[in-house]
Design an enzyme around this catalytic site. Structure first.
Site, PDB file in Angstrom:
ATOM      1  CB  THR A  14      41.171  39.530  43.596  1.00  0.00           C
ATOM      2  OG1 THR A  14      40.036  39.747  42.762  1.00  0.00           O
ATOM      3  CG2 THR A  14      42.271  40.511  43.239  1.00  0.00           C
ATOM      4  N   GLY A  15      40.238  36.847  44.957  1.00  0.00           N
ATOM      5  CA  GLY A  15      39.139  35.942  45.320  1.00  0.00           C
ATOM      6  C   GLY A  15      39.359  34.565  44.744  1.00  0.00           C
ATOM      7  CB  ALA A  16      42.297  32.920  43.559  1.00  0.00           C
ATOM      8  CB  SER A  18      35.825  29.536  47.300  1.00  0.00           C
ATOM      9  OG  SER A  18      35.313  30.853  47.309  1.00  0.00           O
ATOM     10  N   GLY A  19      35.140  29.048  44.449  1.00  0.00           N
ATOM     11  CA  GLY A  19      34.308  29.397  43.297  1.00  0.00           C
ATOM     12  C   GLY A  19      35.077  29.542  41.996  1.00  0.00           C
ATOM     13  CE1 TYR A 174      27.305  40.276  43.472  1.00  0.00           C
ATOM     14  CE2 TYR A 174      25.610  39.986  41.817  1.00  0.00           C
ATOM     15  CZ  TYR A 174      26.846  39.666  42.325  1.00  0.00           C
ATOM     16  OH  TYR A 174      27.639  38.762  41.673  1.00  0.00           O
TER      17      TYR A 174
END
Lengths: 305, 274
Positions: A14-16, A18-19, A174
């Site tokens: 997941t969240g692939a 960027s970064g 966070y």
């Protein structure tokens, strides 16, 4: 099930777009894995797919778009993942990497009424993992990886206001979600071991990395601080390599260690290893995600029009 | 008997914060807003998380027929309430002369007409033995004549005056009315953009919506008539009360015009800001 796909590792990140997530997608694709990446927008997914294919032209990669701040979107993503795997002839998921994360300067509540960071950084991995456990169970070496952070040290969960509604603070919120990741992974391992499953879960500490996470939903000052701070960090390829190591190497599975940094186990915070805290968070998360058929939710369905 | 709270605009930023706050205090909820799907999602999640009863009914509060449907729904189920939180409201920011007749009607209907009618309706359905509490979401804008937000600030002034007067009228009948007068709150990307377009002034007058909802419920339970969240906003309000309105209008006008222009330049939109 024995077929030609049996030797190929199937991996969801997941969240692939960027970064760290994008860097890991590239490395894993180059190592021959079948990768499903996820991102919030279709457009960024298309872009990331091209990025991966530019360094690895024969990459076996698919992108699925989903907004992980919404529980129903997480459920839809899980079913899209099942369909995509089935369509490509896979009956199992080998690795789930819960990497997507966000930061928000303000208290924002999601469509489900949860604080944004709590929803994206903790509830989404919790629910997605639970949804995909049956598929992971069919793998010979099912693995769950959560991108946590060294910011989980020196903090605790504020049980009386876990989403910091009343006294919201960006960094505190966070830190808490990153602590929740370690607690989740710890409790998941405990439950999996108790049920005789061979799935293993790990929390990854990426260290300070030069990514754009500090620019997501933050205000001017935070952006400025992150601009300078992130420059001192490593490139995303470094934690991505640790991620790939946890995903593909059999070594970490035999150690019984949950928290990893730079391909080495590390002691997580003492608080994150408290069984009662982990259990309490698990049960709360189950209620929040509606995993346990809650009585009042049934009643509510009857009174609703 | 458990307290039951009625919330309009329940799926918006502030409405949702009120719903979560009341749920966390163990109250049952009745939610209304325009989107049935959003109401269903929020209701299920609140019921799961807090173990309370949540019912909902989607309604376009700008439409008299839709409102009648809502009242029929409540009456047919013999629902009673002891808390009404009127959150639904909207703003069409920009020069008054450039607003469309439809925008003007919509704002009066939602910000004023719907509020009055719903308050009237729910007062009939109260249990006289129990205290009935009303929260009307006014705005810090209610205290000043505000160019570029002329209709909005006037409609919020209406709610402020109405709340104060109604509270006095019903004091002996165990009803409290609280007007909430917040500055801008960061609830949606548009709001955040609007706040950031105001620069530092926007940021320091801004309170987190979760905090505002929680404090407002405390204030309502104490029977407070007007609540302005944020110390700086209270100071601004106090300072504003000793300066003539004409000067304030001039000052606010130049500030808002500048902020508005910056936003428009950035985006070219004319979106609502509540």
């Amino acid at each position: 099930m024995e077929n030609s796909n049996d030797t190929i590792k199937t991996i969801v990140i997941t969240g692939a777009t960027s970064g760290i997530g994008l860097a890991a997608a590239k490395e894993l694709a180059m190592k021959g894995a079948y990768v499903i990446g996820t991102g919030r927008s279709e457009e960024r997914c298309r872009y990331a797919e091209q990025e991966v294919k530019s360094v690895c032209p024969d990459a076996n990669i698919t992108y699925l778009a989903a907004d992980l701040s919404s529980l129903s979107e997480v459920r839809r993503l899980a079913s899209d993942i099942r369909e995509t795997l089935a369509k490509d002839g896979f009956s199992q998921l080998d690795v789930l990497i819960n990497n997507a994360g966000t930061v928000s300067s303000w208290y924002i509540s999601t469509v489900d009424g949860f604080e944004l960071q709590f929803a994206v950084n903790h509830l989404a991995p919790f629910l997605l993992t639970n949804e995909l456990l049956p598929l992971l169970g069919r793998s010979r070496a099912g693995t769950v990886i959560c991108t946590s952070s060294g910011s989980h040290y020196r903090t605790r969960l504020r049980w009386n206001d876990i989403m910091l509604r009343k006294h919201y603070n960006t960094l505190l919120a966070y830190k808490q979600t990153k602590l929740a990741n370690v607690l989740f992974v710890t409790e998941l391992n405990r439950r999996l071991a108790a049920s005789g499953s061979n799935i293993k879960a790990f929390a990854l500490d990426p260290g300070l990395v030069d990514t754009d996470i500090g620019f997501k939903g933050t205000s001017g000052i935070a952006k400025l601080v992150w601009k300078f701070r992130s420059k001192g960090g490593t490139s995303p390829e470094v934690p991505a390599h640790s991620m790939a190591y946890l995903a593909l190497d059999p070594e970490p599975r035999s150690t019984g260690k949950v928290y990893w940094k730079d391909c080495r186990p590390k002691e997580p915070s003492r608080y994150s290893q408290k069984p009662d805290v982990a259990k309490k968070l698990w049960e709360l998360s189950e209620r929040m995600c509606g995993i346990i058929g809650h009585k009042s939710s049934q009643e509510q369905k009857q009174t609703a029009v | 008997m458990k307290s039951r709270v009625f919330i309009t605009g329940a799926t918006g930023g502030l409405g949702k914060a009120f719903a979560v706050e009341c749920a966390s205090r163990g109250s049952d909820l009745f939610l209304t807003d325009i989107s049935d799907a959003s109401l269903a999602k929020l209701s299920e999640s609140l019921a799961n998380t807090y173990g309370i009863k949540v019912s909902f009914y989607s309604c376009d509060l700008t439409d008299a027929g839709s409102r009648a449907g809502l009242y029929g729904h409540i009456r047919s189920r013999c629902l009673m309430f002891d808390f009404l939180i009127n959150v639904a409201g909207l703003d069409f920011e920009g020069a008054f002369a450039e607003r469309t007749p439809d925008q003007i009607r919509t704002m009066v209907r939602l910000n004023i007409e719907a509020n009055l009618e719903l308050t009237h309706e729910l007062l009939k359905l109260r249990d006289p033995a129990r205290t009935f509490r009303i929260i009307n979401v006014s705005s810090l804008a209610a205290f000043y004549p505000m160019p570029v937000k002329a209709m909005y600030s006037a409609s919020k002034r209406f709610l402020l005056n109405f709340s104060r007067a109604l509270g006095e009228e019903l004091r002996s009948r165990n009803v409290t009315v609280t007007a909430l007068c917040p500055a801008g709150m960061p609830t949606t990307p548009e709001c955040i953009e609007a706040i950031e377009a105001q620069g530092l002034a926007g940021r320091i007058t801004t309170c987190n919506v979760g905090y505002v909802a929680s404090k407002t419920i405390d204030m309502a339970l104490r029977g407070k008539q007007v609540y302005i969240p944020g110390l700086l906003n209270r100071i601004l309000r106090a300072a504003g009360s000793v300066v003539p309105d004409s000067i304030i209008a001039r000052a606010v006008g130049s500030r808002w015009n500048a902020a508005h222009t910056r936003r428009m330049r950035r985006h070219g939109t004319n979106k609502a800001y509540t």
